[in-house]
Design a protein around this motif. Structure first.
Motif, short mmCIF file in Angstrom:
data_model
loop_
_atom_site.label_atom_id
_atom_site.label_comp_id
_atom_site.label_asym_id
_atom_site.label_seq_id
_atom_site.Cartn_x
_atom_site.Cartn_y
_atom_site.Cartn_z
N LYS A 191 -16.15 10.27 6.63
CA LYS A 191 -15.19 10.67 5.79
C LYS A 191 -15.27 9.67 4.49
O LYS A 191 -15.52 8.68 4.43
CB LYS A 191 -13.81 10.64 6.19
CG LYS A 191 -12.53 10.90 5.36
CD LYS A 191 -11.67 11.41 6.04
CE LYS A 191 -10.57 9.98 6.22
NZ LYS A 191 -9.67 10.33 7.22
N LYS A 193 -13.66 8.76 0.48
CA LYS A 193 -12.28 8.73 -0.08
C LYS A 193 -12.72 9.21 -1.68
O LYS A 193 -13.66 9.05 -2.22
CB LYS A 193 -11.91 7.20 -0.37
CG LYS A 193 -11.55 6.52 0.90
CD LYS A 193 -10.40 7.25 1.53
CE LYS A 193 -9.98 6.40 2.93
NZ LYS A 193 -8.76 7.08 3.42
N ASP A 222 -10.94 12.47 1.31
CA ASP A 222 -9.61 11.92 1.65
C ASP A 222 -9.07 11.42 0.24
O ASP A 222 -9.42 10.30 -0.48
CB ASP A 222 -9.67 10.95 2.62
CG ASP A 222 -8.10 10.34 3.04
OD1 ASP A 222 -7.00 10.83 2.31
OD2 ASP A 222 -8.01 9.97 4.05
N ASN A 224 -5.80 10.54 -0.26
CA ASN A 224 -4.53 9.44 -0.25
C ASN A 224 -3.46 9.80 -0.84
O ASN A 224 -2.87 8.73 -1.60
CB ASN A 224 -5.06 8.10 -0.21
CG ASN A 224 -6.06 7.73 1.09
OD1 ASN A 224 -7.02 7.87 1.24
ND2 ASN A 224 -5.19 7.40 2.26
N GLU A 248 -8.12 15.94 2.64
CA GLU A 248 -7.25 15.05 3.35
C GLU A 248 -6.21 14.82 2.18
O GLU A 248 -6.48 14.26 1.09
CB GLU A 248 -7.59 14.00 4.28
CG GLU A 248 -6.78 13.12 4.92
CD GLU A 248 -7.39 12.43 5.93
OE1 GLU A 248 -8.38 12.73 6.38
OE2 GLU A 248 -6.99 11.18 5.93
N GLU A 249 -5.02 14.76 2.47
CA GLU A 249 -3.81 14.17 1.62
C GLU A 249 -4.12 14.44 0.11
O GLU A 249 -4.27 13.41 -0.65
CB GLU A 249 -3.46 12.65 2.01
CG GLU A 249 -2.83 12.76 3.29
CD GLU A 249 -2.32 11.29 3.55
OE1 GLU A 249 -2.83 10.32 3.03
OE2 GLU A 249 -1.22 11.29 4.04
N GLU A 274 -0.92 11.70 8.44
CA GLU A 274 -0.80 10.15 8.45
C GLU A 274 0.40 9.44 7.95
O GLU A 274 0.78 8.37 8.26
CB GLU A 274 -2.04 9.30 8.08
CG GLU A 274 -2.12 9.31 6.61
CD GLU A 274 -3.42 8.74 6.05
OE1 GLU A 274 -4.66 9.15 6.25
OE2 GLU A 274 -3.24 7.44 5.66
N HIS A 324 -5.01 10.38 13.02
CA HIS A 324 -5.19 9.23 12.22
C HIS A 324 -4.98 7.97 13.09
O HIS A 324 -4.25 7.77 13.71
CB HIS A 324 -4.22 9.31 11.07
CG HIS A 324 -4.28 8.07 9.99
ND1 HIS A 324 -3.52 7.20 10.02
CD2 HIS A 324 -5.21 7.78 9.27
CE1 HIS A 324 -3.59 6.28 9.16
NE2 HIS A 324 -4.63 6.31 8.54
#
Ligand code: 0YR
Ligand code: MG
Length: 390
Positions: A191, A193, A222, A224, A248-249, A274, A324
């Motif tokens: 994964k 970022k 991801d 975040n 993700e997020e 998460e 997570h």
């Protein structure tokens, strides 16, 4: 009633079928453990030390349980969690049987004066630490690793994907080199970022990593929580070109409507969870069709007790559960090995030196833990090496 005629001390109509066990002492702790390199960053956080704020719970049976929540090693808030464990929850546990863990979760969660200031944030993270310690005791008392107590089987395969090479503060060269190394080590999923100030930089990084690892390796991204809906939609539409397993997020953690709109607009599935504190929050996202990969975390959700409820909910909707791991894999591996909706789990190795039996990946799969308990037993020197004054 057989030969057992003993009676519960507080209720003269309830026979004792099992030897009683009592909580005798609770000691909070804070660990700060250095992360990889000189610190990592995603689009929303910078971390140099991972924090584990928790409790050691002793019993009159000589069994000690350990549980903790996960933080960014921020001492002022770590201390608040510690205070909550020690001063708000511990008095409610005195003399209780730790194996009544689900009943105790309700007692602690529904204590009106704590609930008034709680249900999320510090109180929920403190509750997580306690709940995990109680499950640890439960499994140790049964003489089993937690996955077995939960009814898991030896033949389950739990795949690992590696997050610890995809940080946003890594240069493109470092990112690509780490991706190659992880694949060489045997990981079949990684994964990275996203959420750079210029989204085009993210696309360049994704393209370079996909090129480096080839088509056979799972690649996740991801965000975040960094983007708004227009940005997430524009970028998310391009992920198909790189065979991204999940996004993700992408947006603000609590935004159900935004994620539902995004899920309808792009082909890449959405992963999140998460940052969610409750079963109800998961129910809202799942019911709205705003999440496809469900990512509960015991350390934020309030422990193993609610984690299992979320995982069962996801199963009812036939959604995969991919924990997570703010616990740095120790507890979640047991839950993932036991739960039928869980076949893949995040790998972040920062706290391996703290535990008697650290979570271990061989090839691309987690090794099945063998020691009794929830995987949280600290090495004798962990508090000495990583402990911080509370
Ligand atoms: C900082 N995993 C995550 C870092 C990670 C974070 O909290 O650990 O990027 O928790 O999003 O999926
Ligand atoms: Mg994440």
């Amino acid at each position: 009633m057989g030969t057992n005629s003993r009676i519960h001390p507080e209720r003269n109509d309830v026979p004792l079928l099992v030897d009683p066990m009592k909580i005798t002492e609770l000691r909070p702790f804070i660990l700060h453990v250095p992360v990889t390199g000189s610190g990592i960053a995603d689009s929303s956080h910078q971390v140099t030390d991972w924090g584990a704020v928790g409790a050691l719970i002793d019993t009159d049976a000589g069994i000690r349980g350990c549980g903790y929540t996960g933080t960014h090693g921020h001492l002022p808030t770590d201390r608040l969690i510690c205070d909550c464990i020690e001063h708000a929850y511990a008095p409610l546990l005195a003399g209780e049987d730790p194996r009544n863990v689900r009943a105790l979760w309700s007692k602690l969660y529904h204590c009106p004066s704590i609930r008034w200031v709680g249900r999320a944030g510090i109180t929920q993270m403190a509750l997580a630490a306690i709940d995990v310690a109680l499950w640890d005791i439960q499994a140790k008392a049964a003489g089993m690793p937690l996955w077995k107590l939960l009814g898991g089987g030896e033949s389950k395969r739990l795949e690992a994907y590696n997050t610890d090479g995809g940080w946003l503060n890594w240069s493109l060269e470092q990112l690509v080199a780490d991706a190659q190394t992880m694949v060489e080590e045997g990981f079949r999923g990684i994964k990275i970022k996203v959420g750079s100030p210029d989204p085009n930089d993210d696309l360049r990084r994704i393209a370079a990593v996909r090129e480096a690892i080839g088509p056979g390796v799972k690649l996740m991204v991801d965000g975040n929580g960094r983007w708004d809906l227009p940005t997430a939609r524009n970028l998310g539409r391009k992920f198909c070109d790189f065979d991204i397993v999940w996004f993700e997020e992408p947006m603000w953690f609590d935004d159900v409507r935004g994620h539902r709109a995004l899920a309808r607009a792009i082909e890449t599935p959405i992963a999140l969870g998460e940052q969610l504190y409750s079963l109800d929050a998961f129910a809202s996202f799942i019911e709205a069709g705003a999440v496809q990969y469900v990512q509960p975390d015991v350390t934020r959700l309030g422990g193993i007790t609610p984690w299992l409820q979320v995982a069962d909910l996801a199963l009812a909707y036939r959604l995969p559960v991919v924990a997570h791991v703010a616990d740095m894999m120790q507890i979640h591996q047991h839950l993932a090995f036991a739960h039928p909706a869980s076949h893949l789990m995040e790998y972040i190795p920062w706290m391996r030196e703290c535990f008697e039996e650290p979570a271990t990946v061989r090839g691309s799969y987690f090794h099945l833990p063998q020691s009794p308990g929830a995987g949280t037993t600290l090495r004798p020197d962990a508090l000495e090496r990583f402990g911080v004054d509370r």
